[in-house]
Design an enzyme around this catalytic site. Structure first.
Site, short mmCIF file in Angstrom:
data_model
loop_
_atom_site.label_atom_id
_atom_site.label_comp_id
_atom_site.label_asym_id
_atom_site.label_seq_id
_atom_site.Cartn_x
_atom_site.Cartn_y
_atom_site.Cartn_z
N LYS A 79 14.08 7.90 8.32
CA LYS A 79 14.58 7.06 9.42
C LYS A 79 15.62 7.79 10.26
O LYS A 79 16.26 8.73 9.82
CB LYS A 79 15.11 5.73 8.87
CG LYS A 79 13.93 4.83 8.47
CD LYS A 79 14.28 3.40 8.26
CE LYS A 79 12.98 2.62 8.03
NZ LYS A 79 13.23 1.26 7.56
N ARG A 115 10.59 2.60 -0.62
CA ARG A 115 9.40 2.77 0.24
C ARG A 115 9.52 4.14 0.91
O ARG A 115 10.44 4.35 1.68
CB ARG A 115 9.39 1.64 1.27
CG ARG A 115 8.22 1.66 2.24
CD ARG A 115 8.33 0.49 3.22
NE ARG A 115 7.27 0.50 4.19
CZ ARG A 115 7.30 1.23 5.31
NH1 ARG A 115 8.33 1.99 5.57
NH2 ARG A 115 6.28 1.19 6.15
C1 7PJ Z 1 10.29 -0.79 6.65
C2 7PJ Z 1 9.12 -1.51 6.54
C3 7PJ Z 1 11.36 -1.06 5.76
C4 7PJ Z 1 9.95 -2.71 4.76
C5 7PJ Z 1 8.93 -0.11 8.16
C6 7PJ Z 1 9.56 3.13 9.18
C7 7PJ Z 1 9.46 1.94 10.03
N1 7PJ Z 1 8.94 -2.46 5.59
N2 7PJ Z 1 8.27 -1.08 7.50
N3 7PJ Z 1 11.14 -2.03 4.85
N4 7PJ Z 1 10.15 0.10 7.67
N5 7PJ Z 1 9.81 -3.65 3.82
O1 7PJ Z 1 8.98 3.26 8.10
O2 7PJ Z 1 10.30 4.05 9.67
O3 7PJ Z 1 12.46 -0.49 5.81
S1 7PJ Z 1 8.23 0.74 9.51
#
Ligand code: 7PJ
Length: 275
Positions: free
Chosen positions: A220, A254
């Site tokens: 990020k 994640r």
């Molecule tokens: C997240 C997401 C996060 C959850 C994205 C990226 C943007 N879902 N989907 N948490 N971020 N639960 O991966 O940079 O932080 S998309």
């Protein structure tokens, strides 16, 4: 603690890794729908081989400034991948806010819904309640088009906590048992660098809500802001951030870089006596 994902009982006594599978055209360079699908399926299988415990499949980019996609387009992106992964050894999560996509993904075998909108759409709430699947309820301020313009909080940890507490209660009232619920502070979703760091430090406070915390920090821009690295050179920063999140109480991270994160967590587990 366990998270129930359909027939899976995910044991959270050690931190788990959710591998990100992008089904957006910008992620696998041009080559048409079929090539994209095959590349995503191959990538997903590789992430499992690297030790991913869950895969998160997303067909709509929610990065700051991203444009929304239609239901039809999103379905065309994610369904062939979910269908192509039928029978794999880990539960599949679908990263979507759209109730129609949730229902179709669940019918195709997805066992978790990752909703950056935290089921605030009543039809999305119903799709998950009907589906006997797990859900990740994420906090964001604003929407992806504008959320990074002027995020404001008086106390970011308290406000995110209050929002997530309310969403847990709403989900339970709709018939989604706590054993199916995870929460996520939504790093980067309407937050300045200072807000993101406060949240990372304050994860323990969110853990008091009594459901597992999922943390998404991988690659990020907050990591770019700290290190000066562009998005393709943020693996080390991402692994550091994932470990810090786990240290502060996250149960699931994640990530894009599954192999490296799994190794880092093996060290954490060895020190902390987890298997
Ligand atoms: C997240 C997401 C996060 C959850 C994205 C990226 C943007 N879902 N989907 N948490 N971020 N639960 O991966 O940079 O932080 S998309």
């Amino acid at each position: 603690m366990f998270l129930h994902c359909g027939p899976f009982r995910l044991d959270l006594s050690r931190p788990l890794v959710m591998g990100i599978v992008n089904a957006t055209p910008d992620s696998f360079s041009d080559g048409g729908q079929h090539l994209r699908r095959d590349a995503a399926i191959t990538h997903a299988q590789q992430l499992i081989a690297e030790g991913a415990d869950i895969l998160d499949i997303g067909g709509e980019s929610t990065r700051p400034g991203a444009q929304p996609v239609s239901v039809r387009e999103e379905l065309e992106r994610v369904l062939p991948i979910i269908e192509g992964l039928r029978g794999i050894s880990v539960p599949l999560s679908v990263d979507t806010c759209k109730p129609e996509v949730m229902r179709a993904a669940i019918a195709a075998g997805a066992l978790m819904v990752n909703d950056i909108n935290a089921l605030q759409d009543a039809a999305a709430m119903k799709a998950v309640a009907d589906g006997n699947v797990a859900v990740c309820l994420m906090h964001k301020q604003g929407n992806p088009q504008t959320m990074q313009q002027q995020p404001h909080y008086d106390n970011v940890v308290a406000e995110v906590g209050a929002f997530l507490r309310g969403r847990i209660a709403a989900a339970e009232a709709a018939g989604i048992g706590r054993e199916r619920i995870a929460i996520d502070p939504g790093f980067g979703f309407g937050k300045t660098l200072a807000h993101n760091l406060d949240l990372l430090r304050g994860l323990e406070e969110l853990a008091e809500l009594g459901v597992p915390i999922l943390a998404g920090l991988s690659r990020k821009s907050m990591l770019g802001a700290i290190t000066g690295q562009d998005v393709n050179h943020r693996a080390s920063a991402s692994i550091a951030a994932a470990l810090i999140a786990v240290q502060h109480g996250a149960s699931i991270v994640r990530v894009h870089d599954v192999r490296e994160t799994v190794d880092a967590l093996k060290i954490w587990n060895a020190v902390n006596g987890a298997a």
